[in-house]
Write a protein that holds these residues in place. Sequence first.
Motif, PDB file in Angstrom:
ATOM      1  N   LEU A  58      12.007   8.946  59.315  1.00  0.00           N
ATOM      2  CA  LEU A  58      11.952   9.996  60.334  1.00  0.00           C
ATOM      3  C   LEU A  58      11.570  11.334  59.716  1.00  0.00           C
ATOM      4  O   LEU A  58      10.778  12.098  60.295  1.00  0.00           O
ATOM      5  CB  LEU A  58      13.296  10.115  61.055  1.00  0.00           C
TER       6      LEU A  58
ATOM      7  N   ASN B 134      11.036  21.165  63.423  1.00  0.00           N
ATOM      8  CA  ASN B 134      10.855  20.440  64.691  1.00  0.00           C
ATOM      9  C   ASN B 134      11.939  19.369  64.888  1.00  0.00           C
ATOM     10  O   ASN B 134      11.716  18.336  65.512  1.00  0.00           O
ATOM     11  CB  ASN B 134       9.463  19.811  64.785  1.00  0.00           C
ATOM     12  N   LEU B 135      13.119  19.660  64.349  1.00  0.00           N
ATOM     13  CA  LEU B 135      14.268  18.785  64.496  1.00  0.00           C
ATOM     14  C   LEU B 135      15.472  19.589  64.987  1.00  0.00           C
ATOM     15  O   LEU B 135      15.786  20.644  64.434  1.00  0.00           O
ATOM     16  CB  LEU B 135      14.617  18.119  63.157  1.00  0.00           C
TER      17      LEU B 135
ATOM     18  N   GLY C 144       8.695  15.950  67.640  1.00  0.00           N
ATOM     19  CA  GLY C 144      10.013  16.419  67.232  1.00  0.00           C
ATOM     20  C   GLY C 144      11.068  15.359  67.463  1.00  0.00           C
ATOM     21  O   GLY C 144      10.789  14.244  67.920  1.00  0.00           O
ATOM     22  N   ALA C 145      12.310  15.726  67.150  1.00  0.00           N
ATOM     23  CA  ALA C 145      13.431  14.810  67.329  1.00  0.00           C
ATOM     24  C   ALA C 145      14.703  15.622  67.523  1.00  0.00           C
ATOM     25  O   ALA C 145      14.763  16.813  67.189  1.00  0.00           O
ATOM     26  CB  ALA C 145      13.573  13.872  66.129  1.00  0.00           C
TER      27      ALA C 145
ATOM     28  N   LEU D 209       8.340  13.520  60.939  1.00  0.00           N
ATOM     29  CA  LEU D 209       8.448  14.893  61.414  1.00  0.00           C
ATOM     30  C   LEU D 209       7.625  15.849  60.560  1.00  0.00           C
ATOM     31  O   LEU D 209       6.921  16.721  61.081  1.00  0.00           O
ATOM     32  CB  LEU D 209       9.922  15.317  61.423  1.00  0.00           C
ATOM     33  N   ASN D 210       7.730  15.706  59.257  1.00  0.00           N
ATOM     34  CA  ASN D 210       6.980  16.595  58.365  1.00  0.00           C
ATOM     35  C   ASN D 210       5.474  16.400  58.489  1.00  0.00           C
ATOM     36  O   ASN D 210       4.703  17.366  58.368  1.00  0.00           O
ATOM     37  CB  ASN D 210       7.409  16.369  56.913  1.00  0.00           C
TER      38      ASN D 210
ATOM     39  N   TYR E 155       8.994  12.676  71.503  1.00  0.00           N
ATOM     40  CA  TYR E 155      10.238  13.098  70.861  1.00  0.00           C
ATOM     41  C   TYR E 155      11.208  11.918  70.782  1.00  0.00           C
ATOM     42  O   TYR E 155      11.294  11.113  71.717  1.00  0.00           O
ATOM     43  CB  TYR E 155      10.903  14.221  71.655  1.00  0.00           C
TER      44      TYR E 155
ATOM     45  N   LYS F 299       3.977  15.485  61.203  1.00  0.00           N
ATOM     46  CA  LYS F 299       3.630  15.703  62.613  1.00  0.00           C
ATOM     47  C   LYS F 299       3.138  14.420  63.283  1.00  0.00           C
ATOM     48  O   LYS F 299       2.293  14.455  64.187  1.00  0.00           O
ATOM     49  CB  LYS F 299       2.556  16.796  62.733  1.00  0.00           C
TER      50      LYS F 299
ATOM     51  N   ILE G  79      13.890  21.066  58.470  1.00  0.00           N
ATOM     52  CA  ILE G  79      12.792  20.588  59.319  1.00  0.00           C
ATOM     53  C   ILE G  79      12.805  21.370  60.632  1.00  0.00           C
ATOM     54  O   ILE G  79      13.734  21.236  61.437  1.00  0.00           O
ATOM     55  CB  ILE G  79      12.918  19.077  59.582  1.00  0.00           C
TER      56      ILE G  79
END
Length: 324
Positions: A238, A271-272, A249-250, A242-243, A223, A245, A269
């Motif tokens: 970034l 996982n953000l 995440g961030a 993230l998109n 992360y 994978k 997004i």
Amino acid sequence: MSQLTVMLTNPIHPKALAMLDARHRVVTSPDTSADTLRKVAQEADAILVRTLLPGDILDHAPRVRTMVRHGVGLDFIPVDEATKRGVPVANVPGANTLAVVEHVLGLMLLMARQYHRLDQLTRQGDWECRNRLTSFELKGETLGILGMGRIGCGLATLCNHGLGMKVLGYDPFAKDMPEGVRPASVEEIFQQSRFVSLHVPLTADTKNLVDNRLLATMRPEAYLINACRGAVVVEEDLIQALNDKIIAGAALDVFNQEPLPSDHPFMKIPNLVITPHSAALTDGSIVRMGTESVAELLSILDLQKPVNLVNPDAWPAYVAKYGK
């Protein structure tokens, strides 16, 4: 000293305002657009800075004697130009340290335990989400920190001694690392860390530092956390990481454009985690930033060298001009 005019780029805590108002005339800018800041600064003798000043602000502020940062980041102020003109600049680097450290720790825990998703799904009646959403403990995980100033060192100490995490630290200007921190290169930090946390100032060397090249070297379960300046990260890179994978995440508290536009790709997004540049804004830190920055400003106007003078080369010219 006769009463001077102090410009606030943004409102400050009432306690700090009272300190300032007791000594000088205070004018608050109605908004933070560059044109408005230039206009208000025309009659200012000093500026208390909470937002990005236009680079040519001193061309429009012939009376300004000093500029003081309500916080830490000096990229908000044209320091080099101020030094050339004998305008002292100060900041309050310790005022928000604890607030930012705790914010970053909170983001780490949030991502590790997925509290935000558990809350959302439980509210929707999905009790079994507890068995689907994976989580992990921080003890034994590796935290990599870029920038070992007050915030970086505070985070390192808390996570190493308090949580049993392994900590890697990078800072080309640090003479020593805190106990429990292993010095590492930028590349090593991105390759080895479960969490990478950014705490560097925005400079020519750090702008766009985190790009596709570095993101591609991160572990897929890693992360990224950014609570320093948005421009340190290439946002488009970034988004792709993230998109696709590339990383798990961030969490971002800072952005290239603030406020963050409602149609920004970050908004979609999953996982953000995003927060509105609020890491430093606890009740306590707002009081400290306000009162300490006002104290520094008043000291300068009284011809007393401030505690955190960031451009000492400007001081002799300042004293010579106003000390008569």
